[in-house]
Design a protein around this motif. Structure first.
Motif, PDB file in Angstrom:
ATOM      1  N   THR A   1       0.868  -1.181   0.000  1.00 49.24           N
ATOM      2  CA  THR A   1       0.000   0.000   0.000  1.00 49.24           C
ATOM      3  C   THR A   1       0.904   1.229   0.000  1.00 49.24           C
ATOM      4  O   THR A   1       1.767   1.358   0.875  1.00 49.24           O
ATOM      5  N   GLU A   2       0.708   2.098  -0.979  1.00 50.27           N
ATOM      6  CA  GLU A   2       1.580   3.262  -1.146  1.00 50.27           C
ATOM      7  C   GLU A   2       0.760   4.545  -1.000  1.00 50.27           C
ATOM      8  O   GLU A   2      -0.015   4.896  -1.880  1.00 50.27           O
ATOM      9  N   LYS A   3       0.909   5.206   0.128  1.00 53.87           N
ATOM     10  CA  LYS A   3       0.178   6.437   0.434  1.00 53.87           C
ATOM     11  C   LYS A   3       1.181   7.585   0.563  1.00 53.87           C
ATOM     12  O   LYS A   3       1.367   8.153   1.639  1.00 53.87           O
ATOM     13  N   VAL A   4       1.831   7.893  -0.541  1.00 54.80           N
ATOM     14  CA  VAL A   4       2.876   8.911  -0.533  1.00 54.80           C
ATOM     15  C   VAL A   4       2.340  10.261  -0.075  1.00 54.80           C
ATOM     16  O   VAL A   4       3.000  10.992   0.671  1.00 54.80           O
ATOM     17  N   ASP A   5       1.115  10.596  -0.466  1.00 52.94           N
ATOM     18  CA  ASP A   5       0.531  11.877  -0.073  1.00 52.94           C
ATOM     19  C   ASP A   5       0.308  11.972   1.429  1.00 52.94           C
ATOM     20  O   ASP A   5       0.306  13.064   2.007  1.00 52.94           O
ATOM     21  N   GLN A   6       0.148  10.817   2.100  1.00 54.60           N
ATOM     22  CA  GLN A   6      -0.005  10.795   3.551  1.00 54.60           C
ATOM     23  C   GLN A   6       1.307  10.503   4.275  1.00 54.60           C
ATOM     24  O   GLN A   6       1.372  10.527   5.496  1.00 54.60           O
ATOM     25  N   GLY A   7       2.352  10.182   3.508  1.00 54.29           N
ATOM     26  CA  GLY A   7       3.660   9.964   4.105  1.00 54.29           C
ATOM     27  C   GLY A   7       3.899   8.569   4.640  1.00 54.29           C
ATOM     28  O   GLY A   7       4.733   8.397   5.541  1.00 54.29           O
ATOM     29  N   TRP A   8       3.232   7.548   4.082  1.00 52.34           N
ATOM     30  CA  TRP A   8       3.520   6.193   4.553  1.00 52.34           C
ATOM     31  C   TRP A   8       3.330   5.159   3.453  1.00 52.34           C
ATOM     32  O   TRP A   8       2.563   5.359   2.516  1.00 52.34           O
ATOM     33  N   VAL A   9       4.080   4.051   3.591  1.00 54.50           N
ATOM     34  CA  VAL A   9       3.914   2.876   2.737  1.00 54.50           C
ATOM     35  C   VAL A   9       3.895   1.655   3.647  1.00 54.50           C
ATOM     36  O   VAL A   9       4.443   1.661   4.751  1.00 54.50           O
ATOM     37  N   SER A  10       3.254   0.589   3.163  1.00 57.78           N
ATOM     38  CA  SER A  10       3.100  -0.615   3.973  1.00 57.78           C
ATOM     39  C   SER A  10       3.172  -1.848   3.088  1.00 57.78           C
ATOM     40  O   SER A  10       2.809  -1.799   1.905  1.00 57.78           O
ATOM     41  N   TYR A  11       3.646  -2.943   3.665  1.00 63.27           N
ATOM     42  CA  TYR A  11       3.648  -4.227   2.973  1.00 63.27           C
ATOM     43  C   TYR A  11       3.104  -5.272   3.925  1.00 63.27           C
ATOM     44  O   TYR A  11       3.627  -5.457   5.028  1.00 63.27           O
ATOM     45  N   TRP A  12       2.014  -5.924   3.526  1.00 62.66           N
ATOM     46  CA  TRP A  12       1.374  -6.966   4.334  1.00 62.66           C
ATOM     47  C   TRP A  12       1.516  -8.286   3.595  1.00 62.66           C
ATOM     48  O   TRP A  12       1.146  -8.384   2.431  1.00 62.66           O
ATOM     49  N   GLU A  13       2.054  -9.304   4.277  1.00 60.67           N
ATOM     50  CA  GLU A  13       2.375 -10.552   3.586  1.00 60.67           C
ATOM     51  C   GLU A  13       2.089 -11.777   4.448  1.00 60.67           C
ATOM     52  O   GLU A  13       2.128 -11.712   5.680  1.00 60.67           O
ATOM     53  N   PRO A  14       1.820 -12.913   3.794  1.00 58.05           N
ATOM     54  CA  PRO A  14       1.820 -14.176   4.545  1.00 58.05           C
ATOM     55  C   PRO A  14       3.246 -14.462   4.988  1.00 58.05           C
ATOM     56  O   PRO A  14       4.206 -14.180   4.249  1.00 58.05           O
ATOM     57  N   HIS A  15       3.399 -15.016   6.207  1.00 62.52           N
ATOM     58  CA  HIS A  15       4.757 -15.200   6.719  1.00 62.52           C
ATOM     59  C   HIS A  15       4.835 -16.431   7.605  1.00 62.52           C
ATOM     60  O   HIS A  15       4.335 -16.440   8.738  1.00 62.52           O
ATOM     61  N   GLU A  16       5.444 -17.480   7.076  1.00 61.64           N
ATOM     62  CA  GLU A  16       5.727 -18.702   7.833  1.00 61.64           C
ATOM     63  C   GLU A  16       4.508 -19.185   8.617  1.00 61.64           C
ATOM     64  O   GLU A  16       4.579 -19.412   9.828  1.00 61.64           O
ATOM     65  N   GLY A  17       3.390 -19.333   7.943  1.00 63.65           N
ATOM     66  CA  GLY A  17       2.181 -19.827   8.582  1.00 63.65           C
ATOM     67  C   GLY A  17       1.371 -18.770   9.299  1.00 63.65           C
ATOM     68  O   GLY A  17       0.330 -19.064   9.888  1.00 63.65           O
ATOM     69  N   SER A  18       1.817 -17.533   9.270  1.00 64.21           N
ATOM     70  CA  SER A  18       1.087 -16.440   9.895  1.00 64.21           C
ATOM     71  C   SER A  18       1.051 -15.268   8.910  1.00 64.21           C
ATOM     72  O   SER A  18       1.072 -15.471   7.699  1.00 64.21           O
ATOM     73  N   GLU A  19       0.988 -14.046   9.440  1.00 63.95           N
ATOM     74  CA  GLU A  19       0.997 -12.854   8.598  1.00 63.95           C
ATOM     75  C   GLU A  19       1.834 -11.769   9.275  1.00 63.95           C
ATOM     76  O   GLU A  19       1.984 -11.757  10.497  1.00 63.95           O
ATOM     77  N   LEU A  20       2.353 -10.857   8.456  1.00 69.15           N
ATOM     78  CA  LEU A  20       3.267  -9.846   8.945  1.00 69.15           C
ATOM     79  C   LEU A  20       3.082  -8.559   8.159  1.00 69.15           C
ATOM     80  O   LEU A  20       2.962  -8.581   6.933  1.00 69.15           O
ATOM     81  N   GLY A  21       3.059  -7.430   8.883  1.00 73.11           N
ATOM     82  CA  GLY A  21       2.992  -6.132   8.232  1.00 73.11           C
ATOM     83  C   GLY A  21       4.253  -5.341   8.528  1.00 73.11           C
ATOM     84  O   GLY A  21       4.743  -5.335   9.662  1.00 73.11           O
TER      85      GLY A  21
END
Length: 394
Positions: free
Chosen positions: A297-317
């Motif tokens: 998620t790229e919200k340059v106008d708000q000053g933040w970016v994020s990456y949310w992914e599946p991770h080793e049987g769970s999830e991670l942001g």
């Protein structure tokens, strides 16, 4: 009127004991919240220069208390220039929406030590090659030093060549760095197994991990190697901070200098990075894409970016946040080169430095267990750093 330096932390009230208080006028601190949301876990810094001390009165003998409840707040004194003398005192207010609150600084003849835990902790780790690791009650990180680099360059097993930022996925509030390294000494690789506190199963390699930097020239991202020097500034109940230096590095003919000033406060999922650099006007800050199975998620106008992914049987942001006007672009950089695919935020270098915040939330920690809750946290974090608490002393 001045603004507080935003950082998340915990407020723990302790009943004030009046013995030892000197008869003098107290310094009153008024903290104003201009947002329509409650403010908590944001650190206020008060400099020694702002406090009028009488003859024989010591800066380290001040306490901060809530004027309404007379409760004493947890404080932490910091020697910012490493000269052996405290320069600032830290504390954490709680202020309701669109309101202000008053605290007072009281000078005592002597001060009983507060019974607190140093949740915000960092250290150099020579027993595990030469990591530098840091944590608070929410998250933990590490990065790698010159011995680990030389091991790779000399084809010695066990080294790591990376200036990326590793994430240690803890799910307990108490400190784990020393405990995990100790069990790893007994049984190498033990901290890769979750025994109830979390584990290190986050792959960094040469990626940027969670907030490592790069310089882009044309279509290529250039990166530094491992840190060469370190200095711990402070640890304690509210903040840990330290400095990492890097050897000058080349970005397609541009000589880049890099010095990282990193801090992490109690209750915060994001470390604060202040990068001092020369040789570039734009610094790229990355979040590793790992197996490229996540959603950016790229919200340059708000000053933040994020990456949310599946991770080793769970999830991670993971996420990066910067103040208004700092983030000028972003790029989801996908390449076939191993570990070089990252979601980048392009940040403007001003007066030789750039400031940003980067960190993560692991679903198993139950802090921000969904993509929506994690991104809401980043959005509110950005709102707060762009609207800091107003702090005045009288």
């Amino acid at each position: 009127m001045r603004s507080s330096i935003f950082y998340v932390s915990a407020l723990i009230g302790i009943t004030f004991l009046s013995c030892g208080e000197q008869k003098k006028e107290h310094t009153i601190i008024t903290i104003k919240n201009n947002l329509e949301i409650p403010r908590a876990f944001e650190t206020v810094e008060v400099s020694k220069k702002e406090i009028v001390l009488g003859e024989n009165q010591k800066f380290e003998n001040i306490i901060v208390r809530d004027m309404a409840t007379q409760e004493r707040l947890i404080t932490q004194f910091v020697d910012e220039n490493s000269d052996g003398v405290a320069d600032v005192v830290l504390f954490q207010p709680e202020v309701e929406p669109i309101s202000e609150k008053k605290y007072e600084i009281v000078v005592l003849d002597s001060v009983a030590a507060q019974d607190v835990t140093a949740y915000c902790y960092s250290r150099f780790v020579p027993e595990r090659t030469d990591d530098y690791a840091w944590e608070n009650n929410k998250v933990a990180f590490r990065t790698y030093g010159p011995v680990a680099q030389k091991m790779v360059e000399d084809s010695v097993s066990g080294g790591t060549l990376s200036s990326g930022i590793d994430a240690w996925l803890k799910k307990v509030e108490y400190p784990i760095i020393n405990k995990w390294y100790a069990k790893n000494d007994i049984n190498p690789g033990e901290y890769h197994i979750d025994s109830g506190e979390g584990l290190d199963n986050f792959h960094v390699g040469s990626s940027r991990g969670v907030g490592g930097v790069a310089v882009k020239k044309d279509t290529t991202y250039y990166i530094s190697k491992n840190f060469t020097e370190w200095e711990t500034i402070t640890t304690g109940p509210i903040r840990t901070s330290f400095v990492l230096n890097y050897a000058d590095w080349d970005a397609d003919g541009q000589k880049i200098t890099e010095e990282k000033h990193i801090s992490l406060d109690y209750g915060n999922n994001l470390s604060k990075f202040e990068i001092h650099t020369t040789g570039t006007t734009v610094l790229s800050v990355g979040l590793t894409l790992h197996k490229k199975e996540g959603v950016g998620t790229e919200k340059v106008d708000q000053g933040w970016v994020s990456y949310w992914e599946p991770h080793e049987g769970s999830e991670l942001g993971t996420g990066i946040v910067a103040a208004n006007g700092t983030m000028i672009a972003s790029e989801n950089y996908d390449t076939n080169m191993t570990d070089r695919s990252n979601l980048y935020a392009q940040l403007k270098v001003e007066n030789g430095k750039v400031v940003y915040y980067s960190g993560f939330a692991w679903k198993e920690s139950k802090q921000y267990p969904t993509k929506a809750s994690w991104e809401a946290y980043l959005e509110e974090f950005a709102l707060k750093i762009n609207n800091p608490l107003e702090v005045s002393l009288k």
